[in-house]
Scaffold this active site. Structure first.
Site, PDB file in Angstrom:
ATOM      1  N   ASP A  18       5.150   0.805  -1.119  1.00  0.00           N
ATOM      2  CA  ASP A  18       4.593   2.160  -1.172  1.00  0.00           C
ATOM      3  C   ASP A  18       4.657   2.789   0.221  1.00  0.00           C
ATOM      4  O   ASP A  18       5.118   3.931   0.407  1.00  0.00           O
ATOM      5  CB  ASP A  18       3.137   2.057  -1.658  1.00  0.00           C
ATOM      6  CG  ASP A  18       2.565   3.396  -2.069  1.00  0.00           C
ATOM      7  OD1 ASP A  18       3.264   4.413  -1.929  1.00  0.00           O
ATOM      8  OD2 ASP A  18       1.402   3.424  -2.518  1.00  0.00           O
ATOM      9  N   ASP A  43       7.692   5.674   1.839  1.00  0.00           N
ATOM     10  CA  ASP A  43       7.292   6.993   2.350  1.00  0.00           C
ATOM     11  C   ASP A  43       7.767   7.147   3.791  1.00  0.00           C
ATOM     12  O   ASP A  43       8.237   8.205   4.193  1.00  0.00           O
ATOM     13  CB  ASP A  43       5.764   7.167   2.296  1.00  0.00           C
ATOM     14  CG  ASP A  43       5.332   7.817   0.986  1.00  0.00           C
ATOM     15  OD1 ASP A  43       6.087   7.702   0.005  1.00  0.00           O
ATOM     16  OD2 ASP A  43       4.246   8.427   0.959  1.00  0.00           O
ATOM     17  N   LYS A 102       4.040 -10.525   4.372  1.00  0.00           N
ATOM     18  CA  LYS A 102       3.132 -10.802   5.499  1.00  0.00           C
ATOM     19  C   LYS A 102       2.743 -12.270   5.393  1.00  0.00           C
ATOM     20  O   LYS A 102       1.563 -12.651   5.311  1.00  0.00           O
ATOM     21  CB  LYS A 102       1.918  -9.860   5.397  1.00  0.00           C
ATOM     22  CG  LYS A 102       0.997  -9.875   6.591  1.00  0.00           C
ATOM     23  CD  LYS A 102       1.587  -9.226   7.829  1.00  0.00           C
ATOM     24  CE  LYS A 102       0.653  -9.392   9.016  1.00  0.00           C
ATOM     25  NZ  LYS A 102       1.280  -9.084  10.303  1.00  0.00           N
ATOM     26  N   TYR A 143      -2.822  -3.320  -6.146  1.00  0.00           N
ATOM     27  CA  TYR A 143      -3.085  -2.136  -6.975  1.00  0.00           C
ATOM     28  C   TYR A 143      -3.599  -2.508  -8.368  1.00  0.00           C
ATOM     29  O   TYR A 143      -4.174  -1.683  -9.062  1.00  0.00           O
ATOM     30  CB  TYR A 143      -1.815  -1.282  -7.133  1.00  0.00           C
ATOM     31  CG  TYR A 143      -1.376  -0.562  -5.868  1.00  0.00           C
ATOM     32  CD1 TYR A 143      -2.034  -0.759  -4.660  1.00  0.00           C
ATOM     33  CD2 TYR A 143      -0.298   0.310  -5.873  1.00  0.00           C
ATOM     34  CE1 TYR A 143      -1.634  -0.112  -3.515  1.00  0.00           C
ATOM     35  CE2 TYR A 143       0.109   0.966  -4.721  1.00  0.00           C
ATOM     36  CZ  TYR A 143      -0.569   0.744  -3.543  1.00  0.00           C
ATOM     37  OH  TYR A 143      -0.166   1.384  -2.401  1.00  0.00           O
ATOM     38  N   ASP A 194       4.847  -5.502   9.331  1.00  0.00           N
ATOM     39  CA  ASP A 194       4.643  -4.732  10.564  1.00  0.00           C
ATOM     40  C   ASP A 194       5.960  -4.573  11.324  1.00  0.00           C
ATOM     41  O   ASP A 194       6.286  -3.494  11.831  1.00  0.00           O
ATOM     42  CB  ASP A 194       3.543  -5.352  11.445  1.00  0.00           C
ATOM     43  CG  ASP A 194       3.546  -6.873  11.422  1.00  0.00           C
ATOM     44  OD1 ASP A 194       4.279  -7.461  10.597  1.00  0.00           O
ATOM     45  OD2 ASP A 194       2.832  -7.486  12.231  1.00  0.00           O
TER      46      ASP A 194
END
Ligand code: NAD
Length: 367
Positions: free
Chosen positions: A247, A251, A191, A143, A223
Site C-alpha cells: 500500500d 503510493d 521486514k 488489514y 525501509d
C-alpha cells in the site's frame, strides 16, 4: 467473443467522473474490435451507505459475482476520515468486496510516459527507463488480521499482522510467472529482521523461487525499499510484497509516474477481477470536472488484458493515452510550468481526446 458483462462501480467522489471515461474507452474498443460488452452499475462505499445503510449492499455483491469483470472508481468521504469512531465506513465496502471475491493479488504497473518526465518531482536521469510491476498481496496482513480493536479503557489499540504460507505461495507464483515474461528479476519486500510474519514470508518466497531458477530473487527490507525506490527505481523489475508494505510503496511509486491520476491496477484471484485506479475519491477536487481519467482508462486496458486476454485491445488503449500526452494534452495534475494553459483540459475534454485517439491508433494499425 461472446457477450461479456462488465460491472461499473463508480463509488464516491471523483470515482464516477473518471469511471465514465474508462467505460467509454471499453465501449470504443467493443465497437472497433467487434466485442459485445454489456454494462451494469452498482453502489459501494459512502454512496452505498447513503442509499442502503450498508457500504457493501447484497445487490452489489450478487452483481459482482455474476459479472465477468468489474471497473471500479474509488471510495471515501471526508465525513469518515474525520471521524475515526464511525462504525460503518466506506472502506469496509471495498475491503469486504475484495475479500468476498478472493482478490488476493493486486497488480500495479508503474510506468513513466516519456512526456511526463517533467511532471515528477524526481530527476529525469533517475527516472528515465523506470518500469516496475508491483504484486501486492491484498486480502491478508494487518488489514484483516484478528484480533484487532481497543481495550475497554480506550487507551490501547491493536491490530494483528498475520500471513499464512498458502497466502504467500499463491501470490509469489504469480510474481515469478510475470517476471519470466519481463526482465526476470523479483524483489521481495518484507521486514524479516523484526517481524515473524515477514520471516515466514521470506522463507516461503525462497521455496517458491526454487521452481523459477531462471528468475533472480532479491530480498529487501521495507525501509530500504522505500529509499531505493526513489534513489534508483530502474533497479526494480517485479516487486512482490504484502498488503501494508505494498500500500505504502505503490503510493510512493506513483511519483515515478508523475501523478496518482496515471496509475492503474488489477486485482485478481479466485473469481471476478477488479480493475481500478490506485487513487482515492479525491474529495478536494470532486465535482470540479478536473480529475485525470487516465488511471481509469488504463485500468480498463488492464481489464481487457487480464479478464478477457484481449492484449491488442489493451495495447490500443495504452497507445491512445501515450498519443494524447504526445499531442500535449494534460489535466492539471500532470501539467508543469511549461504546459500552455490552453493544453490543460478537464476530465470530459481529455476523456474525449483519448477515445478519439483509440479510434486513430486502431485505424493506423489496420491501415
Ligand atoms: P486521493 O488519492 O484521493 O488524493 C490524493 C491527492 O491526489 C489529492 O490531492 C487528489 O486531488 C489527487 N488526485 C487523486 N486522484 C487524482 C486524479 N485522478 N486526478 C487528479 N488528481 C488526483 O487520496 P486521499 O486524499 O488520501 O484520500 C481521499 C479519500 O479516498 C479518503 O477517504 C481515502 O480513504 C480514500 N481512498 C480510497 C481508495 C480506494 O478507493 N481505492 C484509495 C485511497 C484512498
Amino acid at each position: 467473443m461472446s457477450q461479456q458483462k462488465i460491472l461499473i462501480i463508480p463509488g464516491d467522489g471523483i470515482g464516477a467522473e473518471v469511471t465514465e471515461w474508462g467505460k467509454q474507452a471499453l465501449q470504443a474498443i467493443g465497437e472497433i474490435f467487434g466485442h459485445r460488452f454489456t454494462f451494469d452499475y452498482a453502489l459501494l462505499g459512502h454512496a452505498a451507505i447513503e442509499a442502503t445503510g450498508s457500504p457493501l449492499p447484497e445487490e452489489t455483491l450478487a452483481k459482482a459475482r455474476e459479472s465477468a469483470a468489474i471497473l471500479f472508481g474509488a471510495i471515501g468521504h471526508p465525513k469518515y476520515d474525520n471521524d475515526p469512531s464511525a462504525k460503518v465506513r466506506p472502506e469496509q465496502g471495498l475491503l469486504g468486496l475484495r475479500k468476498a471475491l478472493g482478490l488476493y493479488c493486486n497488480i500495479r504497473p508503474i510506468q513513466l510516459f516519456d512526456e511526463l518526465i517533467g511532471a515528477s518531482s524526481l530527476k529525469p536521469e533517475v527516472l528515465r527507463g523506470a518500469d516496475i510491476l508491483f504484486f501486492r498481496e491484498l486480502t491478508g496482513d494487518v488489514y484483516f488480521g484478528q484480533p484487532r480493536g481497543r481495550t475497554e479503557d480506550g487507551l490501547t489499540a491493536y491490530d494483528t499482522m498475520i500471513y499464512s504460507k498458502y497466502e504467500v505461495e499463491r501470490i509469489a507464483c504469480k510474481a515469478f510467472e510475470a517476471a519470466r515474461l519481463r526482465r526476470k528479476k523479483v524483489h521481495s519486500v518484507d521486514k524479516a529482521n523484526v517481524l515473524d510474519s515477514s520471516r515466514l514470508w521470506r522463507e516461503t518466497v525462497n521455496e517458491v523461487a526454487k521452481d523459477y531458477p531462471d528468475v533472480a530473487l532479491h530480498h529487501m527490507f521495507i525501509d530500504t525499499a522505500a529509499m531505493a525506490l526513489i534513489k534508483d527505481p530502474r533497479q526494480f523489475d517485479v516487486v512482490l510484497t504484502g498488503n501494508l508494505f505494498g500500500d505504502i510503496l505503490t503510493d510512493e511509486a506513483s511519483q515515478i509516474a508523475g501523478s496518482m491520476g496515471m496509475l492503474a491496477s488489477a486485482s485478481i484471484g479466485d473469481s471476478t477481477g477488479f480493475y481500478e485506479p490506485i487513487h482515492g475519491s479525491a474529495p478536494d477536487i470532486a465535482g470540479k470536472g478536473i480529475a485525470n481519467p487516465m488511471a481509469s482508462i488504463l485500468s480498463a486496458g488492464m481489464l481487457l488484458s487480464y479478464a478477457f486476454g484481449l492484449h491488442a485491445e489493451a495495447a490500443a488503449i495504452q497507445k491512445a493515452v501515450a498519443l494524447t500526452l504526445k499531442q500535449g494534452w494534460r489535466t492539471g495534475d500532470i501539467a508543469d510550468g511549461n504546459t500552455p494553459a490552453d493544453r490543460i483540459l478537464g476530465t470530459a475534454e481529455i476523456g474525449k481526446k483519448i477515445v478519439e485517439n483509440i479510434i486513430q491508433v486502431t485505424q493506423a494499425v489496420a491501415a
